[in-house]
Design a protein around this motif. Structure first.
Motif, PDB file in Angstrom:
ATOM      1  N   ALA A  88      -0.319  -8.142   2.241  1.00 51.98           N
ATOM      2  CA  ALA A  88      -0.106  -7.515   3.547  1.00 51.98           C
ATOM      3  C   ALA A  88      -0.790  -6.158   3.609  1.00 51.98           C
ATOM      4  O   ALA A  88      -1.391  -5.778   4.626  1.00 51.98           O
ATOM      5  CB  ALA A  88       1.389  -7.371   3.826  1.00 51.98           C
ATOM      6  N   ASP A  89      -0.735  -5.423   2.506  1.00 53.86           N
ATOM      7  CA  ASP A  89      -1.380  -4.117   2.472  1.00 53.86           C
ATOM      8  C   ASP A  89      -2.898  -4.253   2.562  1.00 53.86           C
ATOM      9  O   ASP A  89      -3.576  -3.403   3.131  1.00 53.86           O
ATOM     10  CB  ASP A  89      -0.983  -3.394   1.188  1.00 53.86           C
ATOM     11  N   VAL A 140       5.427  -1.882   3.636  1.00 49.05           N
ATOM     12  CA  VAL A 140       4.089  -2.188   4.138  1.00 49.05           C
ATOM     13  C   VAL A 140       4.132  -2.541   5.622  1.00 49.05           C
ATOM     14  O   VAL A 140       3.297  -2.097   6.413  1.00 49.05           O
ATOM     15  CB  VAL A 140       3.456  -3.341   3.331  1.00 49.05           C
ATOM     16  N   VAL A 141       5.106  -3.349   6.019  1.00 51.16           N
ATOM     17  CA  VAL A 141       5.223  -3.734   7.432  1.00 51.16           C
ATOM     18  C   VAL A 141       5.487  -2.499   8.290  1.00 51.16           C
ATOM     19  O   VAL A 141       4.917  -2.343   9.381  1.00 51.16           O
ATOM     20  CB  VAL A 141       6.322  -4.790   7.620  1.00 51.16           C
ATOM     21  N   ALA A 142       6.349  -1.603   7.812  1.00 53.26           N
ATOM     22  CA  ALA A 142       6.588  -0.362   8.546  1.00 53.26           C
ATOM     23  C   ALA A 142       5.296   0.434   8.670  1.00 53.26           C
ATOM     24  O   ALA A 142       5.003   1.024   9.727  1.00 53.26           O
ATOM     25  CB  ALA A 142       7.667   0.471   7.848  1.00 53.26           C
ATOM     26  N   GLY A 143       4.509   0.468   7.592  1.00 50.88           N
ATOM     27  CA  GLY A 143       3.218   1.144   7.659  1.00 50.88           C
ATOM     28  C   GLY A 143       2.300   0.515   8.681  1.00 50.88           C
ATOM     29  O   GLY A 143       1.568   1.210   9.396  1.00 50.88           O
ATOM     30  N   GLU A 161      -1.675  -6.155  12.467  1.00 52.93           N
ATOM     31  CA  GLU A 161      -0.887  -7.227  13.080  1.00 52.93           C
ATOM     32  C   GLU A 161      -0.734  -8.409  12.118  1.00 52.93           C
ATOM     33  O   GLU A 161       0.309  -9.084  12.118  1.00 52.93           O
ATOM     34  CB  GLU A 161      -1.524  -7.678  14.397  1.00 52.93           C
ATOM     35  N   ARG A 162      -1.724  -8.640  11.266  1.00 57.06           N
ATOM     36  CA  ARG A 162      -1.605  -9.724  10.289  1.00 57.06           C
ATOM     37  C   ARG A 162      -0.625  -9.356   9.183  1.00 57.06           C
ATOM     38  O   ARG A 162       0.051 -10.221   8.628  1.00 57.06           O
ATOM     39  CB  ARG A 162      -2.972 -10.062   9.705  1.00 57.06           C
ATOM     40  N   ALA A 163      -0.570  -8.076   8.848  1.00 56.45           N
ATOM     41  CA  ALA A 163       0.435  -7.628   7.877  1.00 56.45           C
ATOM     42  C   ALA A 163       1.835  -7.889   8.409  1.00 56.45           C
ATOM     43  O   ALA A 163       2.729  -8.327   7.667  1.00 56.45           O
ATOM     44  CB  ALA A 163       0.234  -6.147   7.567  1.00 56.45           C
ATOM     45  N   ILE A 164       2.017  -7.635   9.692  1.00 58.60           N
ATOM     46  CA  ILE A 164       3.320  -7.878  10.313  1.00 58.60           C
ATOM     47  C   ILE A 164       3.646  -9.368  10.302  1.00 58.60           C
ATOM     48  O   ILE A 164       4.790  -9.774  10.035  1.00 58.60           O
ATOM     49  CB  ILE A 164       3.346  -7.299  11.738  1.00 58.60           C
TER      50      ILE A 164
END
Length: 354
Positions: A239-240, A274-277, A249-252
């Motif tokens: 995700a990172d 990571v999602v918060a980032g 958006e793909r990390a989310i």
């Protein structure tokens, strides 16, 4: 907590919002890369500037890439028994991430290209197959026996001589990842060239690429390792990497995946960071705050994982305009950070200074 979650998907307004500049460090919780806490050189963006990163990761062994407080959950099994090989924060990540903790999306450093000590690889016997690409030299003290036993067993499908060489390259990858990620990547690529069908070798290559800022290569290798070995793999590192490629958006989406639901404990917490980032990359600061509002904020924990999580939450609060609340969580991050991985104390001084 009083915050009300906002919709999971980005709003039209958020989509249209200009992307915040990215950084190419990766380590959760370092205010600014002050030379890299584990010796990794600081890398600036394409214009040569070295901008600040705010929270969260990007690193992997040594604990993530030689940066402060980075993403150090990227665990590879190569190395002398330490399963946390290169480490959202480990690594890479890991220099302090920008507000949201991700590296410069346009970073194109080619780890290993032109590295010193390369020698021409030898072809196999006298057959017509092409010679291998040049490989970095292996020092005499890089011994296969220093590799974790489980990894050595994974290499048993190779002929003895090749297994020995692959093992030594993996040992060197682990040894160099914190201080010289480019050289570590050169060794990982050499191992991959010899044993590309072994999952742990591909995983190690992915983690090394992540530390060297080669986000696309890292993502490709980690996907391959996950196909071979099954399970969620290093989902937070993947995700990172999406963030590093400018695709928050793909990390989310990865954070919402079925594989993400398989994660527990620190692995799940790293993915939330990571999602918060990624939310912060998109300017969705309130949603970043909500993403981190879990039981991980309860109690008075200490240690690296707690310090990074508190730091990420504090950073999101400040970005959302809640500086007073953010200050309290930076104080908690500083208290939890017994190993000095973050710059939480500096952030406290920044928020309380004249």
């Amino acid at each position: 907590m009083s915050d009300t979650p906002t919709p999971d998907g980005p709003t039209d307004d958020a989509r249209g919002r200009e992307q915040r500049p990215r950084r190419d460090d990766r380590a959760a919780g370092s205010r600014e890369r002050r030379g890299g806490h584990q010796g990794a050189p600081r890398r600036g963006d394409d214009g040569g500037s070295q901008d600040r990163r705010r929270h969260t990761d990007r690193r992997t062994d040594g604990r993530a890439g030689g940066e402060r407080g980075g993403h150090d959950r990227g665990e590879s099994r190569s190395g002398g028994g330490d399963r946390r090989t290169f480490g959202p924060r480990q690594g890479p990540s890991a220099g302090r991430p920008d507000r949201g903790g991700r590296p410069q999306g346009d970073h194109r450093r080619r780890g290993g290209d032109g590295a010193s000590g390369l020698r021409a690889g030898q072809g196999r016997g006298a057959d017509s197959r092409p010679a291998r690409a040049p490989e970095p030299d292996l020092p005499d003290d890089a011994l296969a026996k220093d590799l974790e036993g489980a990894v050595r067993r994974d290499l048993l499908s190779l002929d003895k001589s090749n297994a020995e060489t692959v093992a030594r390259h993996l040992v060197m990858t682990s040894r160099l990842i914190a201080d010289d990620p480019a050289a570590a990547l050169a060794h990982a690529r050499a191992a991959r060239g010899r044993a590309g069908r072994i999952a742990v070798v591909r995983e190690t290559a992915g983690i090394a690429a992540y530390h060297a800022g080669e986000w696309a290569e890292a993502l490709s290798e980690l996907r391959a390792a996950r196909r071979m070995a099954g399970g969620p793999g290093l989902l937070s590192v993947m995700a990172d990497c999406e963030r590093g490629l400018g695709r928050p958006e793909r990390a989310i989406e990865l954070g919402r995946s079925d594989e993400a639901r398989m994660l527990t404990g620190d692995d799940a917490a790293e993915l939330r960071i990571v999602v918060a980032g990624a939310r912060m990359d998109m300017g969705q600061y309130d949603q970043a705050v909500v993403t981190l509002q879990t039981a991980d904020l309860d109690g008075d924990r200490d240690g690296s994982a707690a310090a990074r999580y508190y730091y990420a939450y504090a950073d999101a609060l400040v970005a959302a305009g809640r500086a007073e609340d953010g200050l309290q969580w930076f104080l908690r991050a500083a208290a939890a950070d017994i190993d000095g991985e973050t710059d939480a104390e500096d952030r406290v001084d920044e928020l309380t200074g004249p």
